[in-house]
Structures are given as structure tokens and as C-alpha cells.
Write an enzyme that holds these catalytic residues in place. Structure first.
Site, PDB file in Angstrom:
ATOM      1  N   PRO A   2       0.749  -1.125   0.080  1.00 47.75           N
ATOM      2  CA  PRO A   2      -0.029  -0.077   0.149  1.00 47.75           C
ATOM      3  C   PRO A   2       0.950   1.262   0.031  1.00 47.75           C
ATOM      4  CG  PRO A   2      -0.070  -1.127   2.071  1.00 47.75           C
ATOM      5  CD  PRO A   2       0.736  -1.884   1.266  1.00 47.75           C
ATOM      6  N   GLU A   3       0.877   2.171  -1.013  1.00 44.15           N
ATOM      7  CA  GLU A   3       1.335   3.416  -0.984  1.00 44.15           C
ATOM      8  C   GLU A   3       0.437   4.400  -1.019  1.00 44.15           C
ATOM      9  OE1 GLU A   3       4.349   3.525  -4.375  1.00 44.15           O
ATOM     10  OE2 GLU A   3       4.527   1.275  -4.212  1.00 44.15           O
TER      11      GLU A   3
END
Length: 296
Positions: A2-3
Site C-alpha cells: 500500500p502506497e
DNA sequence: CCTTGTGTTCTCCG
DNA sequence: CCGGAGAACACAAG
């Protein structure tokens, strides 16, 4: 991983689902993922509600509002549930608990929660559960006050989706760095939210090789990179993020930006723009993908 | 062995 | 010897 776009998608999903619901109980299956005082953790959460959900870069913070009866002393400072998903963390909301008999599943299908990677569960009054799953258990949950939250968030740079970037000031900072442009863009102290996938994509869009020393790029080129950051992240958010390995949104569903990736995970494949073979190397200790023709 | 986000520690250089 | 920068390591599990 997750960015920023993935975290933004999760946050906006959860806002629609869990705000103002009373937390009836909290089950922690792996105490290690709770950072800080463990007894304080349940005490602060059970009986409370999540009043708002915020984000900066990859950090998520849920504002906890107490629901003491009228007259009770609620003057104590605000508290937040700070969440970092690190590489494999997930926050998944379901209206009902236990789609699997026994409440335990070895399936990696996020529709089947809880599973063996479920580390904590928030049960809401009436119906609804929030599952915190994490395969590699680098992620964490932590109760923080406003001071600690502020201290953590002030350590990272501006969020390119929440704030207007000061392109000139950032370009000067980048120009002063001697390390690779990729290492600089991964540095959360400069800019919050980029990780390995979006840095590779950003440098492809900008026509710059990831291994180029930042200080050797011209100011116009650096500004071009910075101007590409917001549009790239916005378009990834519109696709609800990139599911490459593990990421799912707040409802346990995949994101579709994976279909739009130009270089990440495409080593050995043809460049969608020029047909050259995408190369994979290591830069800043990370797997790095680039097109030898489109990227100078 | 590989994968990676962040915090910490080590090493280098002037 | 100091400060700062950058690199390396630790963490974890599949």
C-alpha cells in the site's frame, strides 16, 4: 504494497462504513501488532466511536471519540488510532463476521475473513467488523495523542494529493542531493506517499532513469518529475490503487491500476510506448524497472 | 535467495 | 572528533 493511492482508497472506503459506529469489542489475535501500552489500547477503544479518519502519506489516523454519559469528565486529551500497513497490511470492513465456518481460513481471498493473517478485529454494535490483516506483521496499530501524532506527521514531507506542492522549494532540495533520484523520491521526509511502484512509474512518465544522481538533473527536469506526481497518484486513485501482490481496498477488493502500469513488474516485457524491452535492476536497494529508450 | 516501508545503526568524508 | 549524508541492516514470512 500500500502506497499513497492504496491508503487513500482504503481511507475513503472506511469513511463510508465505520464512522459513528460504536465499537462494541476489540479482539487482538497477535498482541505484537499493537504498539505502545496494550491495556490502554482496549480501554481507549471499547465503547468509543471513530469520529473521523485522516491520512498523510501512508499513515492512517482514526480519531477516537469517547461516548461517556453526559456529565462524565471527558476533558482528557483527544486520542487517535494510528495505523501503518507497511508492506502487507490490510484494513477490510465487512457487514458480517465469519464467512467461513469456525472463523478461520487459510484462503488468501480477502473476501474470506477472518483468516490466519487476521491480527485484530473491531466489532461494531449492531453489525459490522473491521479486520486488520497482515501477512508479514510489519504493520502496527497504536493509540496516540495529538502531540505524538503531530510529531510523527511532521517528520514526513508534504502529501502531493492533500496539499499543493511548492515545486520550486522541493526542486532545490532534490538538486542538493547526491544519491539517485529514485532514493530521493522514496524518501518520505521529502515527499510523503511514494513507494517502489509509483516511483518507478513516475520516473517512466518523466523520462528519467532511476539511477541518475539527483543533483545532476537539470532544474526543469526535476520540476517535470514533481509536476507529474499529482496526476499519476490521482489517476491511480481513480483506478482504486494497484493490486500487485497483497493490496485490497476497504471492502476487500482489488485495485485496477495494475493494468495501467508502464514499467513496474514488467521487466523483460515490451515497453507500451516504444516496444523496447523493459529492464529490471536494483537501485536504492529496491527492484527497479525502466525503459532504456523512453528513459534517456 | 527474493520481495519492501520505516526506523535505527553503521560508515564514510570533509 | 563532529555533523551530515548515504548506505546497510533489522524486522518478517512465504
Amino acid at each position: 504494497m500500500p502506497e499513497l493511492p492504496e491508503v487513500e482508497t482504503i481511507v475513503s472506503d472506511l469513511r463510508k462504513k465505520i464512522l459513528a459506529k460504536k465499537i462494541a469489542d476489540v479482539e487482538v489475535r497477535l498482541p505484537r501488532i499493537v504498539a505502545g501500552d496494550f491495556s490502554d489500547f482496549k480501554k481507549k477503544l471499547i465503547g468509543a466511536k471513530f469520529k473521523s479518519i485522516g491520512r498523510k502519506g501512508k499513515y492512517i489516523f482514526l480519531e477516537i471519540s469517547s461516548v461517556f454519559p453526559a456529565g462524565h469528565n471527558t476533558s482528557s486529551k483527544k486520542a487517535y488510532l494510528l495505523v501503518h500497513l507497511k508492506m502487507t497490511g490490510q484494513l477490510v470492513y465487512k457487514d458480517k463476521y465469519g464467512l467461513v465456518a469456525g472463523g478461520h481460513s487459510d484462503s488468501t481471498d480477502p473476501a474470506l475473513v477472518p483468516n490466519r493473517w487476521t491480527r485484530a478485529i473491531f466489532y461494531f454494535s449492531g453489525q459490522g467488523c473491521l479486520f486488520f490483516n497482515d501477512l508479514r506483521t510489519f504493520g502496527y496499530l497504536k493509540i496516540v495523542g495529538p502531540d505524538e501524532l503531530g510529531r510523527i506527521l511532521s517528520k514526513i514531507g508534504p502529501d502531493p494529493v492533500l496539499e499543493e506542492l511548492d515545486i520550486n522549494a522541493l526542486a532545490q532540495k532534490i538538486k542538493a542531493r547526491k544519491t539517485s533520484i529514485k532514493a530521493v523520491l522514496l524518501d518520505q521526509k521529502l515527499l510523503a506517499g511514494l513507494g517502489n511502484i509509483y516511483v518507478d512509474e513516475l520516473l517512466f512518465r518523466s523520462g528519467i532513469r532511476p539511477q541518475t544522481p539527483a543533483g545532476r538533473l537539470s532544474l526543469p527536469k526535476i520540476k517535470r518529475i514533481l509536476e507529474n506526481v499529482n496526476p499519476l497518484l490521482i489517476s491511480a486513485i481513480e483506478s482504486r490503487g494497484t493490486t500487485f501482490n497483497n493490496y485490497v481496498d476497504g471492502a476487500g477488493k482489488s485495485g485496477s491500476f495494475s493494468q495501467k502500469l508502464q514499467v513496474y513488474g514488467r521487466g523483460g516485457k515490451k515497453c507500451r510506448k516504444c516496444g523496447s524491452i523493459i529492464l529490471k535492476t536494483k537501485v536504492a536497494g529496491r527492484g527497479t524497472h525502466f525503459c532504456p529508450r523512453c528513459q534517456g
